[in-house]
Design a protein around this motif. Sequence first.
Motif, PDB file in Angstrom:
ATOM      1  N   ARG A 180       0.794  -1.266   0.167  1.00 14.10           N
ATOM      2  CA  ARG A 180      -0.085  -0.104  -0.066  1.00 14.10           C
ATOM      3  C   ARG A 180       0.842   1.220  -0.237  1.00 14.10           C
ATOM      4  O   ARG A 180       1.814   1.167   0.318  1.00 14.10           O
ATOM      5  CB  ARG A 180      -1.179  -0.204   1.392  1.00 14.10           C
ATOM      6  CG  ARG A 180      -2.088   1.128   1.322  1.00 14.10           C
ATOM      7  CD  ARG A 180      -2.600   1.102   3.003  1.00 14.10           C
ATOM      8  NE  ARG A 180      -3.772   0.435   2.518  1.00 14.10           N
ATOM      9  CZ  ARG A 180      -5.116   0.635   3.284  1.00 14.10           C
ATOM     10  NH1 ARG A 180      -5.348   2.054   3.825  1.00 14.10           N
ATOM     11  NH2 ARG A 180      -5.884  -0.271   2.498  1.00 14.10           N
ATOM     12  N   VAL A 208      -8.063   2.189  -5.413  1.00 12.16           N
ATOM     13  CA  VAL A 208      -7.567   3.637  -4.874  1.00 12.16           C
ATOM     14  C   VAL A 208      -8.612   4.269  -3.988  1.00 12.16           C
ATOM     15  O   VAL A 208      -9.956   4.003  -4.198  1.00 12.16           O
ATOM     16  CB  VAL A 208      -7.694   4.237  -5.691  1.00 12.16           C
ATOM     17  CG1 VAL A 208      -6.945   5.693  -5.527  1.00 12.16           C
ATOM     18  CG2 VAL A 208      -6.093   3.461  -7.300  1.00 12.16           C
ATOM     19  N   THR A 246      -5.766  12.937  -8.498  1.00  8.99           N
ATOM     20  CA  THR A 246      -4.734  11.718  -8.246  1.00  8.99           C
ATOM     21  C   THR A 246      -3.508  12.302  -7.882  1.00  8.99           C
ATOM     22  O   THR A 246      -2.290  11.710  -7.181  1.00  8.99           O
ATOM     23  CB  THR A 246      -4.475  11.210 -10.003  1.00  8.99           C
ATOM     24  OG1 THR A 246      -3.437  12.297 -10.821  1.00  8.99           O
ATOM     25  CG2 THR A 246      -5.693  11.196 -10.869  1.00  8.99           C
ATOM     26  N   MET A 251      -3.172   4.327  -2.627  1.00  8.54           N
ATOM     27  CA  MET A 251      -3.774   2.795  -3.867  1.00  8.54           C
ATOM     28  C   MET A 251      -2.909   1.468  -3.076  1.00  8.54           C
ATOM     29  O   MET A 251      -1.954   1.331  -2.386  1.00  8.54           O
ATOM     30  CB  MET A 251      -2.492   3.091  -4.949  1.00  8.54           C
ATOM     31  CG  MET A 251      -2.913   2.070  -5.744  1.00  8.54           C
ATOM     32  SD  MET A 251      -1.166   2.063  -7.182  1.00  8.54           S
ATOM     33  CE  MET A 251      -1.935   4.052  -7.940  1.00  8.54           C
ATOM     34  N   TRP A 256      -3.419  -3.514  -7.553  1.00  2.00           N
ATOM     35  CA  TRP A 256      -3.303  -2.011  -8.918  1.00  2.00           C
ATOM     36  C   TRP A 256      -2.832  -3.436  -9.414  1.00  2.00           C
ATOM     37  O   TRP A 256      -2.912  -3.915 -10.696  1.00  2.00           O
ATOM     38  CB  TRP A 256      -2.174  -1.595  -8.991  1.00  2.00           C
ATOM     39  CG  TRP A 256      -2.167  -0.706  -9.690  1.00  2.00           C
ATOM     40  CD1 TRP A 256      -1.027  -0.491 -10.698  1.00  2.00           C
ATOM     41  CD2 TRP A 256      -2.771   0.666 -10.374  1.00  2.00           C
ATOM     42  NE1 TRP A 256      -1.241  -0.192 -11.685  1.00  2.00           N
ATOM     43  CE2 TRP A 256      -2.559   0.834 -11.467  1.00  2.00           C
ATOM     44  CE3 TRP A 256      -4.595   1.943 -10.007  1.00  2.00           C
ATOM     45  CZ2 TRP A 256      -2.795   2.265 -12.186  1.00  2.00           C
ATOM     46  CZ3 TRP A 256      -4.577   2.044 -10.693  1.00  2.00           C
ATOM     47  CH2 TRP A 256      -3.880   3.217 -11.303  1.00  2.00           C
TER      48      TRP A 256
END
Length: 365
Positions: A180, A208, A246, A251, A256
């Motif tokens: 993370r 996210v 962003t 995240m 991802w």
Amino acid sequence: MAALLMALLLVVATAASASPIRRVDVIRLPSSSLSSSASAPPSFREAPAFRNGEECPPRGSPEGRVDIAMTLDANYLRGTVAAVFSILQHTACPESVAFHFLVAGAPPRRGPGPGPGTAADDDPLAAIRATFPYLDPSVHRFDPSRVRGRISRSVRHALDQPLNYARIYLADTLPAGVRRVLYLDSDVVVVDDVRKLWSVDLGDRHVVAAPEYCHANFTKYFTDAFWSDAGLRAAFRGRRPCYFNTGVMVMDVARWRRGGYTRRVEEWMAVQKRKRIYHLGSLPPFLLVLAGDIKPVDHRWNQHGLGGDNMEGRCRNLHPGPVSLLHWSGKGKPWLRLDSRKPCTVDYLWAPYDLYKAAATALEE
């Protein structure tokens, strides 16, 4: 410092409620001072060493570690230093914060910090290490050639730089042990304990987390060519897309990677090269992939837009409500406006974290 910040916030909030924030004049420096500081390499005051509180895990322990990723570029170095300083100052566990800096090209060779008489003018990492000698940041190479052929011209040149796209490749760049990460732009200051944002619950599926702004006009982030194409606009079918910035996002790196999100963002960048469907750098492809499917975070964690619009960078008010993170997204950067002696009122909220030596000398004079 915390008391000073609260006083400044109160002053800015009061001014915002009374009238729109405008640029204000400050004391002019002698032209000789300006010319000498402009030609000198960037030099920063050494920050104090911040230590963990009693409730924190031991230094170096993986327990309670907060991984923060930022790009490191000479043009934004002054902002990066201020951001790091603000994070360390406001968290109860500063020694548990692990900084990951993404640099273009090969990272500088690891070695001792600069000694007496050496300059950190062409090495932003050396400046970071000299300013925060007790930190042990990780440095990761981002190859600009990976994205250079995918970039389309945007409304502002700064948005077209390869490092602006490095956030797309965080999962490919960071070590496998980082599961993370909190990504932050270099034009922010954090005035709350960053662990509160870091620990947001992403649930079982979200990749996210970020503040979400559903009142914004989402259609303006894409061209008429996009909205007139039924096949393209179908990308948002089944979602209620909202704008998110962003420059501040948590995240889940493992998710991802598993979901192939880098490839999915790149696919939209390829569409943009064939048929212009947006005007703003790296933001729209993120929106195309994730808007309407992120974990929303309290707006206090991204008081964005303080740099004004992308074309002129006009002064803006603070948003109503509490503040945990201030973000000078937009064209106007606080260090440039302060140096030009035409700052916006909100820029004085950034100034207490500015460790640039020339700025300290100017204030003293």
